[in-house]
Write an enzyme that holds these catalytic residues in place. Structure first.
Site, mmCIF file in Angstrom:
data_model
loop_
_atom_site.group_PDB
_atom_site.id
_atom_site.type_symbol
_atom_site.label_atom_id
_atom_site.label_comp_id
_atom_site.label_asym_id
_atom_site.label_seq_id
_atom_site.Cartn_x
_atom_site.Cartn_y
_atom_site.Cartn_z
ATOM 1 C CB CYS B 87 -0.604 5.985 -4.994
ATOM 2 S SG CYS B 87 0.744 6.108 -6.175
ATOM 3 C CG HIS B 204 1.973 5.464 -0.970
ATOM 4 N ND1 HIS B 204 1.206 4.410 -1.393
ATOM 5 C CD2 HIS B 204 2.566 5.964 -2.077
ATOM 6 C CE1 HIS B 204 1.328 4.262 -2.707
ATOM 7 N NE2 HIS B 204 2.140 5.202 -3.157
ATOM 8 C CD GLU B 206 -0.294 3.124 1.598
ATOM 9 O OE1 GLU B 206 -0.653 4.295 1.828
ATOM 10 O OE2 GLU B 206 0.173 2.778 0.508
#
Lengths: 82, 230
Positions: B87, B204, B206
């Site tokens: 990002c 994302h 994560e």
């Protein structure tokens, strides 16, 4: 050494769709300002630069634009030194 | 394996990234402050996390690229170290020249926070080789400026060199306009550098690395990195 006032106008490069400009253009048209077109929205930066001549001031600001103030991949810039 | 997560003023996914690699992947992780002037020995992968570094002032990632540590990240990458920018991290990578192109404002001008589906295009990279080839990943996006842009010749080179890591697709893996959340050229969601050791992606992974959240499709990316180092 002199002090010069400078301004930089940054816009998206021609050919890149400026969705903000388009949206504002549509809004203007919707309030019957049909005569307005090609709206493009950008950024405006004012700065002061110390240099011996306006030409040197211009080249310093050009370097600043290329390195940080603008992203040449997506943006055009115009510098005015007063 | 050791990961380093770089913290910029305004990073807000740094702890998520740390959690993903330390708790979900089970490897060592360190935070590095953006003013640090070196990357400690033994770090195998640097993560530039999501967030709003320097408040996204001027352009997303434009100021962060001049952080002292970024010079070291560029050196680290040039020596073959793995770097993943997620990002805002992707935006920093393009601003710093480690990846081509730029991230424009989303085409609909809105900040978009939702799950997206991703098709892995290059399935052999160090970041994707552990992913099941046909599996469609569900990974969230959260950005206002994720509309990937590059000139036609740059896009062609990315395609020719198999450097497109991920594209936005629909639930069944079709890469169609309706599955493109932000207007990115050719639905591109993530790209690799020429040497294949730097990945930038807007979604994302994560955030979907812990099954307690209902989806851990993102973990495979970190597992790929790990497997490639073993």
């Amino acid at each position: 050494m002199n002090k010069y006032n400078g301004s930089v106008k940054i816009t998206l490069r021609k050919g890149i769709l400026d969705v903000q400009g388009k949206t504002v253009e549509h809004a203007l048209n919707s309030i019957e300002l049909y005569m307005i077109s090609n709206v493009r929205i950008g950024k405006y930066v004012e700065l002061t630069v110390e240099a011996d001549t306006p030409e040197i001031a211009h080249s310093i600001v050009t370097e600043a634009c290329k390195k940080l103030i603008a992203n040449p991949i997506i943006e055009d810039f115009e510098i005015i030194i007063i | 394996m050791k990961f380093a997560v770089v913290v910029f003023p305004g990073s807000n996914c740094d702890h998520d990234a740390y959690h993903a690699v330390s708790k979900n992947l089970g490897e060592k992780a360190h935070f590095l402050w953006h003013k640090d002037t070196s990357i400690p020995d033994g770090i195998d992968c640097v993560i530039l996390p999501g967030g709003f570094s320097y408040g996204d002032y001027l352009r997303c990632g434009a100021i962060a690229r001049f952080s002292p540590l970024m010079k070291e990240v560029v050196n680290f990458a040039s020596k073959g170290g793995y770097v993943i920018g997620i990002c805002n991290g992707f935006q920093i990578l393009t601003e710093s020249g480690l990846l081509p192109g730029a991230l424009l404002r989303n085409q609909n001008l809105s900040f978009i926070c939702k799950d997206t589906f991703l098709k892995t295009i290059n399935t052999k990279s160090v970041f994707t080789s552990n992913l099941e080839i046909e599996k469609i990943l569900r990974i969230p996006i959260a950005h206002g400026e994720g509309n990937f842009f590059a000139e036609d010749d740059v896009i062609k080179k990315l395609e020719d060199d198999d450097r497109i890591a991920f594209k936005y697709c629909n639930e069944v893996g079709e890469i169609v306009e309706s599955s493109n959340p932000n207007g990115s050229v050719k639905n591109i969601a993530g790209i690799l550098n020429a040497n294949g050791n730097v990945l930038g992606m807007m979604p994302h992974p994560e955030r979907y690395s812990d099954s307690i959240l209902g989806c851990n499709d993102g973990l495979g990316i970190f597992e790929s990195i790990l497997n490639n180092l073993k």
